[in-house]
Design a protein around this motif. Structure first.
Motif, short mmCIF file in Angstrom:
data_model
loop_
_atom_site.label_atom_id
_atom_site.label_comp_id
_atom_site.label_asym_id
_atom_site.label_seq_id
_atom_site.Cartn_x
_atom_site.Cartn_y
_atom_site.Cartn_z
N PRO A 151 0.70 9.16 12.00
CA PRO A 151 -0.86 9.70 12.01
C PRO A 151 -1.31 8.09 11.22
N PRO A 152 -2.65 8.43 11.19
CA PRO A 152 -2.94 7.77 10.23
C PRO A 152 -3.24 7.12 9.13
N PRO A 153 -2.94 6.12 8.41
CA PRO A 153 -2.40 6.10 7.34
C PRO A 153 -4.17 6.02 6.93
N VAL A 154 -3.94 7.18 5.31
CA VAL A 154 -4.37 8.23 4.19
C VAL A 154 -4.29 6.85 3.32
N SER A 155 -5.20 6.39 2.28
CA SER A 155 -4.61 5.45 1.31
C SER A 155 -4.14 6.14 -0.20
N PRO A 156 -3.33 5.75 -0.77
CA PRO A 156 -2.46 6.31 -1.94
C PRO A 156 -3.52 6.28 -3.25
N MET A 157 -4.78 5.77 -2.99
CA MET A 157 -5.39 5.10 -4.18
C MET A 157 -5.98 6.11 -5.54
N GLU A 181 -7.07 -2.35 -3.24
CA GLU A 181 -5.78 -2.63 -2.49
C GLU A 181 -5.92 -3.10 -1.19
N VAL A 182 -4.64 -3.57 -0.98
CA VAL A 182 -4.46 -4.16 0.59
C VAL A 182 -3.72 -3.37 1.47
N PRO A 183 -3.19 -3.77 2.86
CA PRO A 183 -2.44 -2.91 3.79
C PRO A 183 -0.71 -3.95 3.08
N ALA A 184 0.55 -3.57 3.27
CA ALA A 184 1.63 -4.00 2.88
C ALA A 184 3.16 -3.01 3.89
N ALA A 229 5.65 -2.03 6.69
CA ALA A 229 6.50 -2.26 7.33
C ALA A 229 6.67 -2.06 8.73
N HIS A 230 7.05 -2.16 9.40
CA HIS A 230 7.86 -2.51 11.44
C HIS A 230 7.52 -0.88 11.50
N ASP A 231 8.27 -0.04 10.55
CA ASP A 231 8.10 1.60 10.68
C ASP A 231 7.46 2.37 10.05
N ARG A 232 6.83 1.95 9.55
CA ARG A 232 5.67 2.61 8.16
C ARG A 232 4.39 2.14 7.86
N PHE A 233 3.40 2.70 7.55
CA PHE A 233 1.92 1.73 6.78
C PHE A 233 2.95 1.77 4.99
N GLY A 234 2.31 0.83 4.55
CA GLY A 234 2.61 0.59 3.40
C GLY A 234 1.47 0.24 2.21
N TRP A 235 0.74 0.50 1.52
CA TRP A 235 0.02 -0.22 0.26
C TRP A 235 0.80 -0.76 -0.72
N GLU A 236 -0.26 -1.76 -1.38
CA GLU A 236 -0.38 -2.35 -2.25
C GLU A 236 -1.41 -1.87 -3.18
N THR A 237 -0.98 -1.00 -4.68
CA THR A 237 -2.86 -0.84 -5.07
C THR A 237 -2.61 -1.52 -6.34
N VAL A 238 -3.98 -1.80 -6.53
CA VAL A 238 -3.88 -2.45 -7.97
C VAL A 238 -4.89 -1.68 -9.22
N PRO A 239 -4.73 -0.10 -9.93
CA PRO A 239 -5.61 -0.06 -10.42
C PRO A 239 -5.48 -0.32 -12.19
N THR A 240 -6.82 -0.68 -12.58
CA THR A 240 -6.74 -0.92 -13.64
C THR A 240 -6.94 -0.21 -14.77
N LEU A 241 -6.33 -0.51 -16.01
CA LEU A 241 -6.49 0.78 -17.18
C LEU A 241 -6.81 -0.09 -18.54
N HIS A 242 -8.74 0.43 -19.03
CA HIS A 242 -9.01 -0.28 -20.18
C HIS A 242 -8.18 0.84 -20.92
N VAL A 243 -8.11 -0.03 -22.12
CA VAL A 243 -7.75 0.71 -23.44
C VAL A 243 -8.50 -0.03 -24.09
N TRP A 244 -9.66 1.20 -25.35
CA TRP A 244 -11.00 0.96 -25.87
C TRP A 244 -10.95 1.61 -27.19
N ASP A 245 -10.92 0.75 -28.99
CA ASP A 245 -10.62 1.09 -29.76
C ASP A 245 -11.93 0.99 -31.29
N LYS A 246 -11.82 1.20 -31.56
CA LYS A 246 -12.91 0.88 -32.79
C LYS A 246 -11.65 0.48 -34.19
#
Length: 141
Positions: free
Chosen positions: A4-10, A54-57, A59-76
């Motif tokens: 099946p076509p790849p669907v982003s895991p983001m 996100e970039v594709p990663a 394998a020979h037998d399946r789709f894969g992804w490298e996803t790089v989420p950014t977390l922001h911590v805020w404090d006053k």
């Protein structure tokens, strides 16, 4: 049989990270709320699950992804102590730890970078910590 076509895991990764963080008793004890958007007025400290790349990663037998989420911590607060404590907890929860990403095989999550910043607007008492993680996922077998 066709693959099946790849669907982003983001979106699934964002949900998995949010679920993990809001369930953590240590973050709760610090009074840290977690958002994927920011309401107009919220008390400090808080975490925003922000942008990702996100970039594709494949394998020979399946789709894969490298996803790089950014977390922001805020404090006053003056000083970086509390945002760095929160950042340390994020790393303890995510770096090389299992992450339940519905619909995907989670391979690994790795801490990538942290950058503490000071909001330049006077009085200069807002601290911002940027954290990024690299999440490797693949289509389930």
């Amino acid at each position: 049989m066709s693959i099946p076509p790849p669907v982003s895991p983001m979106l699934a990764i964002q949900g998995a990270i949010r679920a993990l963080l809001v369930a953590d008793s240590e973050l709760q004890s610090l009074g840290v709320a977690v958002y994927d958007y920011l309401p107009e007025t919220v008390p400090y400290p808080f975490i925003v699950i922000g942008e990702a790349t996100e970039v594709p990663a494949n394998a020979h037998d399946r789709f894969g992804w490298e996803t790089v989420p950014t977390l922001h911590v805020w404090d006053k607060r003056q000083g970086f102590k509390r945002v760095l404590q929160i950042g340390g907890r994020l790393t303890a929860l995510l770096d090389h730890q299992p992450l339940r990403v519905p619909g995907y095989d989670h391979i690994v999550t790795r801490f990538e970078v942290a950058q503490p910043l000071t909001d330049p607007e006077p009085p200069g008492d807002i601290r911002h910590l940027v954290h990024r993680y690299r999440v490797l996922t693949a289509q389930p077998r």
